[in-house]
Design an enzyme around this catalytic site. Structure first.
Site, PDB file in Angstrom:
ATOM      1  N   GLN A 290       0.859  -1.198   0.000  1.00 20.20           N
ATOM      2  CA  GLN A 290       0.000   0.000   0.000  1.00 20.20           C
ATOM      3  C   GLN A 290       0.891   1.243   0.000  1.00 20.20           C
ATOM      4  O   GLN A 290       1.828   1.349   0.776  1.00 20.20           O
ATOM      5  CB  GLN A 290      -0.872  -0.028   1.248  1.00 20.20           C
ATOM      6  CG  GLN A 290      -1.165   1.318   1.899  1.00 20.20           C
ATOM      7  CD  GLN A 290      -2.350   2.031   1.271  1.00 20.20           C
ATOM      8  OE1 GLN A 290      -3.253   1.373   0.766  1.00 20.20           O
ATOM      9  NE2 GLN A 290      -2.347   3.340   1.310  1.00 20.20           N
ATOM     10  N   THR A 291       0.601   2.200  -0.888  1.00 20.97           N
ATOM     11  CA  THR A 291       1.395   3.427  -0.890  1.00 20.97           C
ATOM     12  C   THR A 291       0.563   4.591  -1.422  1.00 20.97           C
ATOM     13  O   THR A 291      -0.346   4.398  -2.232  1.00 20.97           O
ATOM     14  CB  THR A 291       2.679   3.263  -1.725  1.00 20.97           C
ATOM     15  OG1 THR A 291       3.450   4.464  -1.668  1.00 20.97           O
ATOM     16  CG2 THR A 291       2.364   2.948  -3.180  1.00 20.97           C
ATOM     17  N   ARG A 292       0.903   5.788  -0.940  1.00 18.68           N
ATOM     18  CA  ARG A 292       0.313   7.020  -1.463  1.00 18.68           C
ATOM     19  C   ARG A 292       1.415   7.987  -1.887  1.00 18.68           C
ATOM     20  O   ARG A 292       1.140   9.142  -2.185  1.00 18.68           O
ATOM     21  CB  ARG A 292      -0.591   7.676  -0.411  1.00 18.68           C
ATOM     22  CG  ARG A 292       0.112   8.061   0.869  1.00 18.68           C
ATOM     23  CD  ARG A 292      -0.836   8.717   1.871  1.00 18.68           C
ATOM     24  NE  ARG A 292      -0.175   9.038   3.126  1.00 18.68           N
ATOM     25  CZ  ARG A 292       0.526  10.137   3.344  1.00 18.68           C
ATOM     26  NH1 ARG A 292       0.641  11.051   2.399  1.00 18.68           N
ATOM     27  NH2 ARG A 292       1.092  10.345   4.512  1.00 18.68           N
ATOM     28  N   HIS A 296      10.849   4.876  -4.209  1.00 17.00           N
ATOM     29  CA  HIS A 296      12.263   5.048  -4.529  1.00 17.00           C
ATOM     30  C   HIS A 296      13.000   3.733  -4.290  1.00 17.00           C
ATOM     31  O   HIS A 296      12.380   2.685  -4.092  1.00 17.00           O
ATOM     32  CB  HIS A 296      12.840   6.199  -3.708  1.00 17.00           C
ATOM     33  CG  HIS A 296      12.123   7.493  -3.928  1.00 17.00           C
ATOM     34  ND1 HIS A 296      12.204   8.191  -5.117  1.00 17.00           N
ATOM     35  CD2 HIS A 296      11.267   8.197  -3.136  1.00 17.00           C
ATOM     36  CE1 HIS A 296      11.452   9.287  -5.041  1.00 17.00           C
ATOM     37  NE2 HIS A 296      10.872   9.306  -3.854  1.00 17.00           N
ATOM     38  N   HIS A 299      12.112   1.649  -1.201  1.00 14.76           N
ATOM     39  CA  HIS A 299      10.836   0.940  -1.317  1.00 14.76           C
ATOM     40  C   HIS A 299      10.990  -0.293  -2.215  1.00 14.76           C
ATOM     41  O   HIS A 299      10.411  -1.354  -1.944  1.00 14.76           O
ATOM     42  CB  HIS A 299       9.763   1.859  -1.899  1.00 14.76           C
ATOM     43  CG  HIS A 299       9.553   3.121  -1.123  1.00 14.76           C
ATOM     44  ND1 HIS A 299      10.128   4.316  -1.499  1.00 14.76           N
ATOM     45  CD2 HIS A 299       8.852   3.379   0.009  1.00 14.76           C
ATOM     46  CE1 HIS A 299       9.773   5.254  -0.636  1.00 14.76           C
ATOM     47  NE2 HIS A 299       9.012   4.716   0.287  1.00 14.76           N
ATOM     48  N   GLY A 384       3.754  -0.523   7.524  1.00 14.59           N
ATOM     49  CA  GLY A 384       4.935   0.258   7.844  1.00 14.59           C
ATOM     50  C   GLY A 384       4.860   0.989   9.166  1.00 14.59           C
ATOM     51  O   GLY A 384       3.871   0.940   9.889  1.00 14.59           O
ATOM     52  N   ARG A 385       5.939   1.657   9.445  1.00 13.74           N
ATOM     53  CA  ARG A 385       6.026   2.517  10.617  1.00 13.74           C
ATOM     54  C   ARG A 385       5.026   3.665  10.445  1.00 13.74           C
ATOM     55  O   ARG A 385       5.007   4.323   9.418  1.00 13.74           O
ATOM     56  CB  ARG A 385       7.453   3.055  10.735  1.00 13.74           C
ATOM     57  CG  ARG A 385       7.751   3.843  11.995  1.00 13.74           C
ATOM     58  CD  ARG A 385       9.218   4.271  11.992  1.00 13.74           C
ATOM     59  NE  ARG A 385       9.567   4.970  13.236  1.00 13.74           N
ATOM     60  CZ  ARG A 385       9.374   6.259  13.444  1.00 13.74           C
ATOM     61  NH1 ARG A 385       8.824   7.000  12.498  1.00 13.74           N
ATOM     62  NH2 ARG A 385       9.719   6.818  14.585  1.00 13.74           N
ATOM     63  N   HIS A 387       1.827   3.531   9.881  1.00 11.48           N
ATOM     64  CA  HIS A 387       1.050   3.205   8.683  1.00 11.48           C
ATOM     65  C   HIS A 387      -0.203   4.085   8.602  1.00 11.48           C
ATOM     66  O   HIS A 387      -0.984   4.178   9.538  1.00 11.48           O
ATOM     67  CB  HIS A 387       0.637   1.726   8.733  1.00 11.48           C
ATOM     68  CG  HIS A 387      -0.037   1.235   7.494  1.00 11.48           C
ATOM     69  ND1 HIS A 387       0.632   0.571   6.488  1.00 11.48           N
ATOM     70  CD2 HIS A 387      -1.328   1.312   7.090  1.00 11.48           C
ATOM     71  CE1 HIS A 387      -0.214   0.246   5.540  1.00 11.48           C
ATOM     72  NE2 HIS A 387      -1.425   0.686   5.872  1.00 11.48           N
ATOM     73  N   ALA A 388      -0.383   4.746   7.451  1.00 15.20           N
ATOM     74  CA  ALA A 388      -1.546   5.610   7.203  1.00 15.20           C
ATOM     75  C   ALA A 388      -1.695   6.697   8.260  1.00 15.20           C
ATOM     76  O   ALA A 388      -2.801   7.139   8.562  1.00 15.20           O
ATOM     77  CB  ALA A 388      -2.835   4.783   7.104  1.00 15.20           C
ATOM     78  N   VAL A 529     -12.373  41.995 -12.407  1.00 12.04           N
ATOM     79  CA  VAL A 529     -12.992  40.679 -12.198  1.00 12.04           C
ATOM     80  C   VAL A 529     -14.474  40.840 -11.897  1.00 12.04           C
ATOM     81  O   VAL A 529     -15.320  40.092 -12.408  1.00 12.04           O
ATOM     82  CB  VAL A 529     -12.285  39.927 -11.054  1.00 12.04           C
ATOM     83  CG1 VAL A 529     -13.063  38.676 -10.664  1.00 12.04           C
ATOM     84  CG2 VAL A 529     -10.867  39.553 -11.469  1.00 12.04           C
ATOM     85  N   ARG A 530     -14.829  41.836 -11.066  1.00  9.99           N
ATOM     86  CA  ARG A 530     -16.249  42.072 -10.780  1.00  9.99           C
ATOM     87  C   ARG A 530     -17.020  42.405 -12.053  1.00  9.99           C
ATOM     88  O   ARG A 530     -18.159  41.969 -12.232  1.00  9.99           O
ATOM     89  CB  ARG A 530     -16.400  43.209  -9.769  1.00  9.99           C
ATOM     90  CG  ARG A 530     -16.253  42.747  -8.330  1.00  9.99           C
ATOM     91  CD  ARG A 530     -16.673  43.831  -7.354  1.00  9.99           C
ATOM     92  NE  ARG A 530     -16.722  43.313  -5.994  1.00  9.99           N
ATOM     93  CZ  ARG A 530     -17.765  42.691  -5.450  1.00  9.99           C
ATOM     94  NH1 ARG A 530     -18.862  42.527  -6.163  1.00  9.99           N
ATOM     95  NH2 ARG A 530     -17.718  42.249  -4.203  1.00  9.99           N
ATOM     96  N   ILE A 570      -9.816  43.629  -2.806  1.00 10.45           N
ATOM     97  CA  ILE A 570      -9.792  44.153  -1.435  1.00 10.45           C
ATOM     98  C   ILE A 570      -9.574  43.014  -0.435  1.00 10.45           C
ATOM     99  O   ILE A 570      -8.748  43.117   0.458  1.00 10.45           O
ATOM    100  CB  ILE A 570     -11.094  44.930  -1.130  1.00 10.45           C
ATOM    101  CG1 ILE A 570     -11.134  46.204  -1.993  1.00 10.45           C
ATOM    102  CG2 ILE A 570     -11.187  45.280   0.348  1.00 10.45           C
ATOM    103  CD1 ILE A 570     -12.389  47.027  -1.826  1.00 10.45           C
ATOM    104  N   ALA A 571     -10.281  41.902  -0.560  1.00  6.27           N
ATOM    105  CA  ALA A 571     -10.086  40.692   0.252  1.00  6.27           C
ATOM    106  C   ALA A 571      -9.902  40.989   1.732  1.00  6.27           C
ATOM    107  O   ALA A 571      -8.834  40.747   2.293  1.00  6.27           O
ATOM    108  CB  ALA A 571      -8.882  39.912  -0.285  1.00  6.27           C
TER     109      ALA A 571
END
Length: 619
Positions: A290-292, A296, A299, A384-385, A387-388, A529-530, A570-571
């Protein structure tokens, strides 16, 4: 005689083989011939790793298989066979030898064509709910059997039992609530027993749910029970408390079609498809990784070791649904995985994508990941260490202990029917040109490692990433998507009172940048923009925020494509400025400039007559 009619000195490649097969097929159309033998896959081995792994010169701890060659399509779902050899198969591989699904049966919520037509005909007057990105992921996982034994979004009894006991109401182990949250306004329009059409962002009806349960959950309690915290620094707790809707609808789902994906279609396999593929390859024991994140060399070495130790094959199973905010986008990651797959020995590793919406739930999520991989036919999961894990809370303390997930997994390993392969941190020993688990490094040996923070810094500065850390092909893909800071786009966001001088300064900056040239530059002035994008808006806080969101969206698109956006609205509200920064920052630079001119000076200037109108009560 040369292979496939090629000269003896011409190297055999997958492209040449593919060309040869296409030629054979096209020349035998009039008179069918026996199908060519499969030529891009070795005969599957029962124990592919045992007694056959030896170090060689291709890199740290690489593996060699006798009489085998590397395959450039390792991990891809049958790019040649799908077009040719599979056309001649009369039966599907037997999959009964694989690990059985969780609960004993692989669920498939997709309805028949006739039932689908019946639902469409009846749905004209049904209420519709447009699914959020998270709900789309959950629907797909439910429908294709990844969430077996679930047959729909959870009803109250299952939801409460999972939150408090990590079990469905019938006692089956399950650790994450899977619910359909809707607004109060929508919930007031429906009653128990009603059918609801579930639609994607384009309005296409994907599925239908019968509302068997309608309840208002205690979301604070859910956060505490499932994630162990109410701290909104946790991304899923933040989603739960600030973005999810307050009413849950539970009931069985009938799916007309899975959500449409136009990317990496050949890498998206359902549990049934992966089981068929494992059976076709003769695989019995499969370690899921499992990876997100991009993978490298560490891995690569870790997964090779895991498969060798368990005498199993490897499934690289990255999440391409929703992950932690700020993660590398899945398009880049998948290109990195594809580049890495050719470094595994042939017919030992397979790449498939998982459309999961992660919850970053640490220990509970590790169990959930194991259940999902079990449904795909796997027998082992690398845990893994941390994990998630979602990182650290607002006090700087990790949400979960480094080995909490492994400890919880061990308690339920037998019941799960999945074996844990514990993930040791891998470090590089330059004296031996090898990777070692951190607890197995030879005494007095120097080790090297690069943290995720340092990697991001090297990418941003365009400095060298050493070959011992990652393969060149992987680094190349990362640099394509994450160029050095000097080549990235950026946004300069001016804010201040009307008449403060922000538009004047923005125009001066625009002119100077145009003089320098080399980049597309766009001015997003508040008034312009307005006039062109927000002419229907007034000046209430709600409308001001909508206007700033529109400016932020356009600026993010410009920045993403390595241009320069100069904004001057203006924000006045800090929360919306932070939201705009969060949208733009992942794509490039963001510089906020506050033009600090006093109200008295702004009123004295009053170039647009706004202060005079305000004094007169006109606005």
């Amino acid at each position: 005689m040369s292979r496939f009619g090629l000269a003896p000195d011409v190297p055999l490649t997958i492209d040449l083989v593919d060309s040869w097969i296409n030629t054979c097929v096209s020349t035998t159309t009039a008179q069918p011939a026996s199908p060519p033998k499969s030529i891009d896959v070795e005969s599957p081995a029962k124990f592919p790793y045992i007694d056959r792994l030896t170090p060689n010169s291709r890199g740290p701890n690489a593996a060699t298989f006798p009489n085998s060659r590397r395959s450039t399509n390792a991990g891809r779902p049958r790019p040649v066979r799908a077009r040719h050899a599979t056309n001649h198969r009369e039966s599907f591989p037997v999959t009964s030898h694989l690990n059985p699904p969780h609960g004993g049966k692989l669920i498939d919520l997709t309805v028949s064509t006739s039932r689908g037509n019946e639902i469409k005909a009846q749905s004209r007057d049904w209420p519709s709910w447009d699914l959020t990105p998270r709900q789309l992921c959950d629907l797909e996982m439910l429908s294709n059997g990844s969430f077996s034994p679930l047959t729909g979004f959870m009803k109250k009894a299952d939801y409460e039992s999972v939150c408090s006991k990590m079990r469905l109401s019938d006692g089956t182990l399950w650790t994450m609530p899977n619910t359909l949250d809707v607004s109060k306004e929508f919930a007031e329009k429906i009653k128990k027993g009603d059918y609801i059409a579930l639609r994607d962002a384009e309005g296409v009806m994907l599925a239908v749910i019968q509302a068997e349960d309608i309840c208002e959950p205690n979301r604070e309690q859910e956060a505490e029970q499932v994630f162990g915290t109410k701290d909104t620094t946790h991304p899923t707790v933040n989603y739960l408390m600030n973005q999810s809707k307050p009413v849950y609808i539970g009931g069985r789902v009938e799916c007309m079609q899975l959500p449409m994906h136009y990317d990496y279609k050949t890498l998206r396999n359902t549990p049934a498809q992966l089981r068929e593929e494992f059976a076709r390859r003769g695989w019995r024991k499969v370690v899921a990784f499992q990876t997100r994140n991009p993978m490298h060399r560490a891995h690569h070495e870790l997964t090779l070791r895991a498969a060798k130790e368990e005498e199993a094959n490897l499934l690289v199973h990255p999440v391409v649904g929703m992950t932690k905010p700020g993660d590398v986008d899945h398009y880049t990651r998948v290109r990195c995985y594809q580049a890495l797959m050719s470094h595994y020995p042939q017919n030992t590793a397979f790449l498939s994508l998982l459309p999961l919406a992660m919850r970053m739930g640490g220990p509970r999520e590790a169990i959930w990941h194991a259940i999902i991989r079990k449904n795909h036919g796997c027998t082992h999961l690398v845990v893994g260490r941390d994990h998630a894990g979602p990182g650290k809370d607002k006090t700087g303390k990790p949400f979960y202990g480094p080995y909490d997930a492994q400890e919880l997994f061990k308690k339920h390993e037998e019941e799960l029917g999945m074996k844990m392969v514990d993930f040791k941190q891998m470090v590089y020993v330059p004296d031996e040109d090898k990777y070692y688990p951190v607890d197995e490094v030879p005494k007095d040996k120097k080790t090297l490692d690069i943290s995720g923070t340092e990697l991001r810094d090297r990418l941003a500065r365009g400095t060298d990433i050493p070959n011992w850390f990652s393969y060149r092909e992987v680094v190349k893909e990362l640099r394509r998507s994450h160029p050095a800071r000097a080549r990235q786009g950026f946004t300069v966001f001016f804010t201040g009172l009307s008449g403060s001088g922000k538009s004047t300064i923005a125009n001066v900056l625009l002119s100077k940048l145009l003089e320098l040239g080399g980049r597309p530059i766009t001015l997003l002035d508040g008034d312009l923009v307005r006039k062109n994008l927000s002419s229907e808006l007034g000046f209430s806080k709600e409308h001001r925020n909508i206007n700033i969101k529109r400016i932020g969206y356009v600026a993010a698109e410009i920045t993403k494509h390595r241009g320069i956006a100069v904004c001057a609205p203006i924000a006045p509200y800090d929360d919306i400025r932070k939201e705009v920064r969060a949208e733009i920052a992942p794509h490039g630079g963001f510089i906020l400039v506050y033009v600090n001119t006093s109200v008295e000076e702004c009123e004295k200037r009053d170039r647009k007559g706004l202060y005079a109108k305000a004094r007169a009560g006109i606005i």
